[in-house]
Design a protein around this motif. Structure first.
Motif, PDB file in Angstrom:
ATOM      1  N   SER A 180      44.939  32.210  46.622  1.00 49.72           N
ATOM      2  CA  SER A 180      44.180  31.117  46.012  1.00 49.72           C
ATOM      3  C   SER A 180      43.346  31.695  44.873  1.00 49.72           C
ATOM      4  CB  SER A 180      43.276  30.440  47.038  1.00 49.72           C
ATOM      5  OG  SER A 180      44.040  29.852  48.074  1.00 49.72           O
ATOM      6  N   ILE A 181      43.271  30.981  43.765  1.00 50.81           N
ATOM      7  CA  ILE A 181      42.597  31.473  42.565  1.00 50.81           C
ATOM      8  C   ILE A 181      41.399  30.586  42.274  1.00 50.81           C
ATOM      9  CG2 ILE A 181      42.861  32.002  40.116  1.00 50.81           C
ATOM     10  CD1 ILE A 181      45.898  32.162  40.650  1.00 50.81           C
ATOM     11  N   ARG A 182      40.214  31.213  42.265  1.00 49.81           N
ATOM     12  CA  ARG A 182      38.980  30.474  42.059  1.00 49.81           C
ATOM     13  C   ARG A 182      38.229  31.007  40.846  1.00 49.81           C
ATOM     14  NH1 ARG A 182      40.186  30.885  47.216  1.00 49.81           N
ATOM     15  NH2 ARG A 182      40.091  28.984  48.483  1.00 49.81           N
ATOM     16  N   SER A 198      50.557  40.261  33.375  1.00 49.14           N
ATOM     17  CA  SER A 198      51.219  41.448  33.920  1.00 49.14           C
ATOM     18  C   SER A 198      50.226  42.471  34.453  1.00 49.14           C
ATOM     19  CB  SER A 198      52.096  42.091  32.832  1.00 49.14           C
ATOM     20  OG  SER A 198      51.298  42.467  31.709  1.00 49.14           O
ATOM     21  N   ARG A 199      48.932  42.240  34.262  1.00 49.91           N
ATOM     22  CA  ARG A 199      47.898  43.178  34.703  1.00 49.91           C
ATOM     23  C   ARG A 199      47.285  42.791  36.044  1.00 49.91           C
ATOM     24  NH1 ARG A 199      47.054  41.645  29.890  1.00 49.91           N
ATOM     25  NH2 ARG A 199      45.249  40.385  30.453  1.00 49.91           N
ATOM     26  N   GLY A 200      47.901  41.834  36.741  1.00 48.28           N
ATOM     27  CA  GLY A 200      47.363  41.415  38.025  1.00 48.28           C
ATOM     28  C   GLY A 200      46.148  40.520  37.896  1.00 48.28           C
ATOM     29  N   THR A 201      46.071  39.766  36.792  1.00 52.59           N
ATOM     30  CA  THR A 201      44.979  38.832  36.578  1.00 52.59           C
ATOM     31  C   THR A 201      45.536  37.441  36.320  1.00 52.59           C
ATOM     32  OG1 THR A 201      44.850  39.150  34.179  1.00 52.59           O
ATOM     33  CG2 THR A 201      43.578  40.676  35.566  1.00 52.59           C
ATOM     34  N   ALA A 202      44.651  36.467  36.312  1.00 53.93           N
ATOM     35  CA  ALA A 202      45.017  35.099  35.972  1.00 53.93           C
ATOM     36  C   ALA A 202      44.082  34.583  34.892  1.00 53.93           C
ATOM     37  CB  ALA A 202      44.945  34.202  37.205  1.00 53.93           C
ATOM     38  N   ASP A 234      40.446  38.687  38.210  1.00 52.31           N
ATOM     39  CA  ASP A 234      41.243  39.703  38.905  1.00 52.31           C
ATOM     40  C   ASP A 234      41.773  39.100  40.206  1.00 52.31           C
ATOM     41  OD1 ASP A 234      41.512  42.008  40.996  1.00 52.31           O
ATOM     42  OD2 ASP A 234      41.530  43.011  39.059  1.00 52.31           O
ATOM     43  N   LEU A 235      43.089  39.131  40.395  1.00 57.83           N
ATOM     44  CA  LEU A 235      43.672  38.473  41.551  1.00 57.83           C
ATOM     45  C   LEU A 235      43.378  39.188  42.854  1.00 57.83           C
ATOM     46  CD1 LEU A 235      47.143  37.435  40.071  1.00 57.83           C
ATOM     47  CD2 LEU A 235      45.193  35.952  40.589  1.00 57.83           C
ATOM     48  N   ASN A 236      43.135  40.473  42.811  1.00 56.41           N
ATOM     49  CA  ASN A 236      42.844  41.211  44.045  1.00 56.41           C
ATOM     50  C   ASN A 236      41.397  41.062  44.482  1.00 56.41           C
ATOM     51  OD1 ASN A 236      45.460  42.252  44.440  1.00 56.41           O
ATOM     52  ND2 ASN A 236      45.069  43.921  42.999  1.00 56.41           N
ATOM     53  N   THR A 237      40.481  41.108  43.532  1.00 56.57           N
ATOM     54  CA  THR A 237      39.061  41.106  43.875  1.00 56.57           C
ATOM     55  C   THR A 237      38.376  39.765  43.639  1.00 56.57           C
ATOM     56  OG1 THR A 237      38.358  41.823  41.665  1.00 56.57           O
ATOM     57  CG2 THR A 237      38.967  43.548  43.245  1.00 56.57           C
ATOM     58  N   GLY A 238      38.990  38.908  42.821  1.00 57.72           N
ATOM     59  CA  GLY A 238      38.344  37.660  42.459  1.00 57.72           C
ATOM     60  C   GLY A 238      37.275  37.824  41.385  1.00 57.72           C
ATOM     61  N   LYS A 239      37.091  39.034  40.892  1.00 56.33           N
ATOM     62  CA  LYS A 239      36.057  39.290  39.886  1.00 56.33           C
ATOM     63  C   LYS A 239      36.425  38.654  38.548  1.00 56.33           C
ATOM     64  CE  LYS A 239      33.625  43.081  37.540  1.00 56.33           C
ATOM     65  NZ  LYS A 239      33.520  44.565  37.395  1.00 56.33           N
TER      66      LYS A 239
END
Length: 517
Positions: A180-182, A198-202, A234-239
């Motif tokens: 989920s992307i917030r 491609s960097r694992g971000t949205a 950042d998709l992993n950390t949500g930052k």
């Protein structure tokens, strides 16, 4: 002006009271067959529709469905909109085109038939996958890459004053949400765009409500104003790695939207963001009639294309109004959906534009026109396919089309009147749903039995085989038929009374079988 300096106001005016905004709604996650993490802040999904693969030999609905609604014997819980697809040009060679079309149909009147949801059809308009919603509307179903694998992306939430407050989702081949992307910094993810990098971000859009001086556009000196944000998360950390807001860079005086004293001022209306070839961002703003190249390092605007302060001179054929979905292709080509609506334009268009950075000019390379010649006042998109063809979703109008690069219409699709999809995409996809096939067996008045088979979301079915017998533990093949769509009906010369179905791919490999009914 920072986010913390502005008072954020949650508007309660629903979109349906406005004439030029997307339809309102909430996507019911449970009805889609995925499960959001607990404590997500999004609507908690109810249990998905039963994953049992068998269905009793119940009868078909006794009353015909409303016009524009599909119904199925094996899945009476699904009532998706009908889709008509016409291949206008020469059909593409097998394997040379994306097999599937992705839509997120929603109703102009949300409570009306048919169901709203996430939909995948093939190029003949046959339903392959449908995930209904329990209330409201989904937005922007697409296929992107996540962790090196194809993934579905979409948005869900509520719509307030023509923007969304919700969450983005990433789904896997089994149609389960895996991320989920917030938005951050006190904002919520908006419906208008979700682009995986491609960097694992949205890259996502978000909206904030503040007050600002609107006297330059005939409004109050302290008027409620909607501010568009572009965030990279950042998709992993949500930052939040990047947070750009329109009001820090674009004054309200650039807007063409009239200010009204009885509602918030949507002066910018951010509706698309994407990466350009040099890594900077292309931002599309409907209500300033402009595209902005934004420096990713500091947020400064490098150039404006269109609008009141354009850095480019546009030829008359290249001009656009109230546009959506601007995308860069290389360093000198941009596509945009021209919603039109000005007296000087007669219809909405998909545009391919050529930019000359030295002369600061923009010319029309190709316009993509629908033969109906309609105006689509809101929504819409333009997608360039790998073979050079162009796929267009006509937004507020219930159409989608594919064109050759020279503008020749190749394929035309239509949802029922009163149903629309924010965007429409053509893409490849391999679906592997976690449950198995459904089957219903009914006595055939002509003799034997009619067996109905379906498997929601399985993309590789080529043929169904029916098994039958007097003992449920000892069944043998009694008939076979090619896949004809979401639900295939097969007449067999057998009295059963036990039946099952087996799905095979084009190479004869068994994909799955239903339990015995």
């Amino acid at each position: 002006m920072s986010v913390t300096q502005r008072k954020r106001v949650l508007s309660r005016r629903k979109f349906l009271t406005r004439a030029v905004a997307p339809a309102a709604g909430i996507v019911a996650a449970g009805a889609i067959g995925y499960e959001l993490p607990h404590g997500s802040g999004s609507p908690r999904p109810s249990a998905p529709a039963s994953s049992a693969s068998s269905t009793s030999s119940s009868s078909a609905p006794s009353t015909p469905p409303p016009a524009g609604v599909q119904t199925f014997v094996t899945r009476p819980d699904l009532r998706p909109p009908t889709v008509r697809v016409t291949e206008v040009g020469t059909p593409p060679a097998a394997g040379s085109e994306p097999r599937f079309i992705f839509l997120a149909p929603n109703n102009v009147i949300p409570a009306s038939e048919p169901q709203q949801g996430l939909m995948m059809i093939d190029r003949k308009g046959r339903l392959v996958w449908f995930a209904p919603v329990s209330a409201g509307s989904p937005f922007d179903l697409n296929v992107q890459s996540y962790n090196g694998q194809p993934a579905l992306t979409w948005w869900q939430g509520t719509v307030e004053s023509a923007h969304g407050e919700g969450v983005g989702e990433i789904g896997n081949a089994s149609y389960h949400s895996v991320k989920s992307i917030r938005a951050g910094n006190g904002l919520q993810t908006d419906l208008h765009d979700l682009q995986l990098t491609s960097r694992g971000t949205a890259l996502i859009t978000a909206y904030e409500t503040t007050t600002t001086d609107l006297s330059s556009v005939g409004g109050s000196r302290r008027g409620q104003t909607f501010v568009g944000h572009v965030q990279e998360v950042d998709l992993n950390t949500g930052k939040v790695l990047f947070d750009w807001n329109s009001l820090d860079h674009v004054p309200v005086s650039e807007s063409y939207q009239p200010a009204r004293s009885d509602q918030g001022y949507d002066y910018f209306h951010l509706n698309a963001v994407s990466e350009m070839a040099d890594g900077n961002l292309l931002v599309c703003a409907r209500n300033t009639w402009a595209l902005y190249k934004v420096d990713r390092s500091n947020g400064n605007i490098i150039w404006r294309l269109g609008g009141k302060k354009s850095d480019f001179t546009l030829s008359s054929a290249a001009r656009f109004y109230w546009q959506h979905d601007a995308r860069a292709h290389g360093s000198s080509t941009i596509t945009v959906f021209d919603n039109a609506g000005e007296a000087k334009e007669q219809q909405s268009r998909g545009l391919m534009l050529s930019l000359n950075a030295q002369s600061k000019t923009v010319d029309l390379t190709q316009a993509y026109l629908h033969p109906a010649g309609f105006i689509s006042g809101t929504l819409g998109n333009v997608q360039v396919l790998s073979d050079g063809n162009v796929f267009i979703g006509w937004g507020a109008q219930p159409y989608f089309s594919e064109y050759a690069s020279d503008g020749t219409l190749l394929l035309d699709g239509q949802l029922p009147m009163g149903v629309r999809s924010y965007r429409a995409y053509a893409a490849e996809w391999v679906g592997r749903p976690g449950d198995g096939p459904r089957v219903v067996a009914q006595a055939n008045p002509a003799d034997g039995f009619s067996v109905y088979a379906s498997w929601n979301g399985q993309t590789e079915i080529d043929r169904w085989t029916v098994l039958a017998g007097k003992d449920k533990s000892s069944l043998s093949p009694v008939g076979s038929q090619a896949w004809t769509g979401f639900e295939t009906a097969i007449a067999v010369n057998s009295q059963g009374p036990y039946f099952a179905v087996v799905a095979y791919d084009a190479s004869g490999r068994e994909l799955g079988r239903s339990p015995v009914v």
